[in-house]
Design a protein around this motif. Structure first.
Motif, PDB file in Angstrom:
ATOM      1  N   UNK A   1      23.125  78.261  48.363  1.00 52.62           N
ATOM      2  CA  UNK A   1      23.195  77.707  49.771  1.00 52.62           C
ATOM      3  C   UNK A   1      24.875  77.908  50.036  1.00 52.62           C
ATOM      4  N   UNK A   2      25.881  78.259  49.643  1.00 53.79           N
ATOM      5  CA  UNK A   2      27.099  78.642  50.707  1.00 53.79           C
ATOM      6  C   UNK A   2      26.685  80.066  51.444  1.00 53.79           C
ATOM      7  N   UNK A   3      25.584  80.323  50.906  1.00 54.71           N
ATOM      8  CA  UNK A   3      26.354  82.083  51.670  1.00 54.71           C
ATOM      9  C   UNK A   3      25.094  81.762  52.781  1.00 54.71           C
TER      10      UNK A   3
ATOM     11  N   UNK B   1      25.341  81.683  57.149  1.00 58.40           N
ATOM     12  CA  UNK B   1      24.546  82.515  58.052  1.00 58.40           C
ATOM     13  C   UNK B   1      24.284  80.924  59.458  1.00 58.40           C
ATOM     14  N   UNK B   2      24.713  79.720  58.872  1.00 57.11           N
ATOM     15  CA  UNK B   2      24.666  78.571  59.847  1.00 57.11           C
ATOM     16  C   UNK B   2      26.011  78.722  61.140  1.00 57.11           C
ATOM     17  N   UNK B   3      27.025  79.030  60.183  1.00 56.27           N
ATOM     18  CA  UNK B   3      27.916  79.608  61.498  1.00 56.27           C
ATOM     19  C   UNK B   3      27.888  80.417  62.203  1.00 56.27           C
ATOM     20  N   UNK B   4      26.735  81.450  61.726  1.00 58.50           N
ATOM     21  CA  UNK B   4      26.723  82.101  63.120  1.00 58.50           C
ATOM     22  C   UNK B   4      25.876  82.326  63.675  1.00 58.50           C
ATOM     23  N   UNK B   5      24.827  81.313  63.261  1.00 55.23           N
ATOM     24  CA  UNK B   5      23.769  81.143  64.318  1.00 55.23           C
ATOM     25  C   UNK B   5      24.804  79.886  65.135  1.00 55.23           C
TER      26      UNK B   5
ATOM     27  N   UNK C   1      33.101  82.287  47.816  1.00 56.53           N
ATOM     28  CA  UNK C   1      33.703  83.488  47.226  1.00 56.53           C
ATOM     29  C   UNK C   1      34.067  82.611  45.740  1.00 56.53           C
ATOM     30  N   UNK C   2      34.506  81.187  45.922  1.00 55.89           N
ATOM     31  CA  UNK C   2      34.950  80.435  45.468  1.00 55.89           C
ATOM     32  C   UNK C   2      33.676  79.876  44.240  1.00 55.89           C
ATOM     33  N   UNK C   3      32.788  80.161  44.194  1.00 56.73           N
ATOM     34  CA  UNK C   3      31.688  79.211  44.215  1.00 56.73           C
ATOM     35  C   UNK C   3      31.093  80.681  43.147  1.00 56.73           C
TER      36      UNK C   3
END
Length: 463
Positions: free
Chosen positions: A292-294, A298-302, A361-363
């Motif tokens: 999900x965090x990965x 992609x949402x931030x890039x969008x 990375x935390x997850x």
């Protein structure tokens, strides 16, 4: 002296409890717990919620249609010309001709044309927007909601297994305390009979007052231990009743309260570590969270990419200007393409994307840490199971010796060749051996429960 003291004690210890209530098996307790647990209901509602959010995300692929309407009342109408000044100008220019009917009709027609009635204004709009390219945000959002539903299901499975294992643990704790209560009752009864026999011996002058006081001290200690066991059993029954969703005042009778035919073979347990890694819901949940965090990266890039959308609108107004000024409804439609290109968002977006990567990375690190802890937990559980098996075998041998020692002590005391202190020592050794045996039997069950939990064994599939 009574020659059947030991036989009476054993009968009291191993006799079945008479109860009008039907005995609950372990599986029945599990079923009641699953049926009545409110946390499981909450988890099921979270699955439904995640499913609805997934379906809501799917609608973003389709056109978004909206309708708007407005009404406005104005105090005054609009006049494009000053008709008083116009009339004065005509009168001064035309003189008497200004009063001719033709001129007056012309002035009236001009007044009608320049007068705009806007006291009641109506506006309506139907708009359609079809996303064409949103930087991949819609696709990613649908993937996130799919993972979120899987995560909700994994969390529900985790709560279910935790509840079942907690029920198993409490069930065997109640069984342990039931047998400890039987043992305590038998030991108290044994000491009471010894106290009566000692009183008779003191009366006959065979035993001393010190011997009698020693027995009474042991009896008081046994009665205190009996009270503690009774209280602990009552609280454990309440906890099991609460887990099963039953009234706390119910006295539960369990099907496995008798530990007569308990398997005593010594065995060595080994496990496949990959089984735990595949079955543990904690790893599944952390893996889904990492995915999900990965996708959030992609949402931030969008947000940094251009977006394109197709739009279509239909407007209706009253009054309208499509064919002169008229106080009736008329409308038109339009088509268009909306393009949005972020320019200054890259600066902020780069930091947000780095933050999203850090969360991913935390997850991943949490997943690796959980995997190491699970491996340690499984190894510890295996050692405890093997240790419990050896402890049970040793406890059975010790119990046999304690029973033989108590039988010999009773015979010697009845014949007057063994003093009272030796008899009490044999009774105490028998009590300790029996208590240790009960602990070893329950440890065999509990350590297996903990091992199954460490391995992620699904108790619903292993009924």
């Amino acid at each position: 002296m009574r020659k059947c003291v030991l036989c009476g004690v054993l009968l009291l210890l191993f006799g079945k409890m008479v109860s009008a209530q039907q005995a609950l098996s372990l599986q029945e307790c599990r079923d009641l717990a699953v049926k009545n647990n409110k946390e499981l209901r909450i988890a099921e509602e979270k699955i439904r919620m995640a499913d609805y959010e997934k379906k809501a995300a799917l609608t973003k692929y389709f056109p978004q249609i909206s309708a708007n309407g407005a009404y406005m009342w104005n105090q005054k109408a609009l006049n494009l010309l000053d008709m008083g000044q116009l009339s004065s100008s005509l009168a001064s220019s035309l003189g008497g001709l200004a009063q001719l009917p033709v001129v007056q009709q012309t002035v009236g027609a001009i007044n009608d044309l320049q007068h705009l009635d806007i006291q009641n204004v109506w506006v309506g709009n139907v708009a359609l927007v079809q996303p064409v390219f949103m930087g991949g945000k819609i696709v990613t959002y649908n993937q996130i909601t799919a993972y979120a539903k899987e995560l909700a299901m994994s969390m529900n499975d985790q709560k279910l297994q935790d509840l079942l294992y907690k029920t198993d643990e409490t069930y065997w704790q109640v069984v342990s305390l039931v047998n400890k209560k039987k043992l305590a009752d038998a030991y108290v009864e044994l000491l009471r009979k010894t106290d009566e026999d000692m009183a008779a011996l003191i009366t006959e002058g065979v035993a001393t007052q010190a011997d009698g006081l020693s027995v009474k001290v042991k009896l008081n200690e046994a009665e205190m231990a009996q009270t503690k066991v009774n209280n602990g059993l009552a609280l454990s029954r309440m906890l099991l009743a609460q887990l099963c969703g039953l009234p706390l005042t119910d006295t539960l009778t369990l099907a496995d309260e008798q530990l007569d035919n308990f398997p005593v073979e010594e065995r060595t347990t080994s496990v496949d570590m990959n089984q735990a890694f595949m079955n543990r819901n904690e790893l599944k949940s952390l893996d889904l969270a990492s995915k999900i965090y990965k996708k959030k990266e992609r949402i931030v890039l969008a947000d940094l990419l251009p977006t394109v959308a197709f739009s279509a609108n239909y407007f209706v107004t009253n009054p309208n200007l499509f064919n002169g000024y008229k106080n009736d409804f008329a409308g038109m439609f339009n088509l268009g393409v909306i393009v949005r290109v972020p320019i200054t968002a890259w600066w902020e977006g780069s930091y947000k994307r780095n933050a999203a990567r850090a969360e991913t990375r935390i997850r991943q690190l949490e997943w690796e840490d959980a995997r190491e802890k699970i491996e340690l937990q499984v190894n510890q559980s295996v050692y405890k199971v093997n240790e419990a098996s050896k402890k049970l075998a040793a406890s059975n041998r010790n119990m046999e010796n304690a029973e033989e020692n108590l039988r010999s002590a009773n015979l010697g005391f009845e014949e007057g060749v063994i003093p009272a202190l030796n008899l009490m020592a044999a009774q105490t050794a028998w009590f300790s051996a029996r208590s240790t045996l009960i602990d070893a039997q329950i440890d065999m069950k509990l350590t297996q429960v903990y091992l199954n939990k460490a391995l992620g064994v699904d108790l619903q599939e292993n009924k």
